[in-house]
Design a protein around this motif. Structure first.
Motif, mmCIF file in Angstrom:
data_model
loop_
_atom_site.group_PDB
_atom_site.id
_atom_site.type_symbol
_atom_site.label_atom_id
_atom_site.label_comp_id
_atom_site.label_asym_id
_atom_site.label_seq_id
_atom_site.Cartn_x
_atom_site.Cartn_y
_atom_site.Cartn_z
ATOM 1 N N THR A 119 0.847 -1.189 0.000
ATOM 2 C CA THR A 119 0.000 0.000 0.000
ATOM 3 C C THR A 119 0.882 1.239 0.000
ATOM 4 O O THR A 119 1.910 1.278 0.676
ATOM 5 N N PHE A 120 0.457 2.233 -0.731
ATOM 6 C CA PHE A 120 1.193 3.487 -0.817
ATOM 7 C C PHE A 120 0.424 4.569 -0.074
ATOM 8 O O PHE A 120 -0.803 4.507 0.037
ATOM 9 N N TYR A 121 1.160 5.558 0.416
ATOM 10 C CA TYR A 121 0.573 6.676 1.150
ATOM 11 C C TYR A 121 0.968 7.976 0.465
ATOM 12 O O TYR A 121 2.077 8.092 -0.072
ATOM 13 N N TYR A 122 0.070 8.950 0.550
ATOM 14 C CA TYR A 122 0.287 10.226 -0.129
ATOM 15 C C TYR A 122 -0.150 11.355 0.799
ATOM 16 O O TYR A 122 -1.210 11.293 1.416
ATOM 17 N N ILE A 123 0.710 12.366 0.908
ATOM 18 C CA ILE A 123 0.373 13.588 1.649
ATOM 19 C C ILE A 123 0.738 14.755 0.751
ATOM 20 O O ILE A 123 1.828 14.783 0.161
#
Length: 167
Positions: A14-18
């Motif tokens: 899973t990838f996270y983005y901010i």
């Protein structure tokens, strides 16, 4: 272009983005009360940046269609630098010298890419090639764009007063 960080934790898919704005901070994690991402060069504690925000989950399929604007190309003298093996030998010699001022050296390779590169595709390839690493792609007008795969999770906050590391 708005500042952002895109990342994947070791052994996760899973990838996270901010997105938002990186702000300069001193590197004292105990003072940070919000969720976010710290970016630091670890040379000078006054050159740390914090991107406040709750990470949004992004699946690998969404990442393939993720739009990341092109960055300005920065030329490099990297072609004139020593080959990697020679740098390793030089680092070992420095560490083992009687005047050594450090106990650990972390060497890294760098590669400069032209602005027409598909960064989301490249980031996905990097993440797939190194599944056991912390992978990141970040941009800010304060420090430019960076992509990497770190072999170790440097700091993880387990509670407001407890941190752990894998270094």
């Amino acid at each position: 272009m708005e500042d952002f960080v895109l990342y994947k934790l070791p052994q996760q898919t899973t990838f996270y983005y901010i997105k938002g704005r990186f702000e300069p901070i001193s590197l004292d994690p105990t003072q940070i009360k919000e969720e976010g991402f710290i970016f630091s060069n670890f040379i000078n504690q006054n050159n740390c940046f914090f991107l406040k925000g709750k990470p949004k989950l992004i699946s690998p399929n969404e990442l393939e269609n993720f739009s990341i604007p092109s960055f300005a190309y920065t030329s490099s003298l990297i072609e004139q630098e020593l080959p990697y093996q020679q740098i390793v030998i030089k680092a070992k010699n420095l560490m083992h010298s009687k005047d050594a001022q450090f106990n650990k050296v972390v060497l890294a390779n760098q590669k400069f890419l032209a602005a027409n590169t598909n960064y989301s595709s490249l980031f996905l390839k990097l993440s797939n090639k190194y599944p056991n690493t912390f992978c990141y792609l970040s941009y800010s007008s304060l420090f430019g764009s960076w992509m990497g795969a770190s072999p170790e999770l440097l700091v993880e906050q387990n509670s407001p007063t407890q941190f752990s590391t894998v270094s």
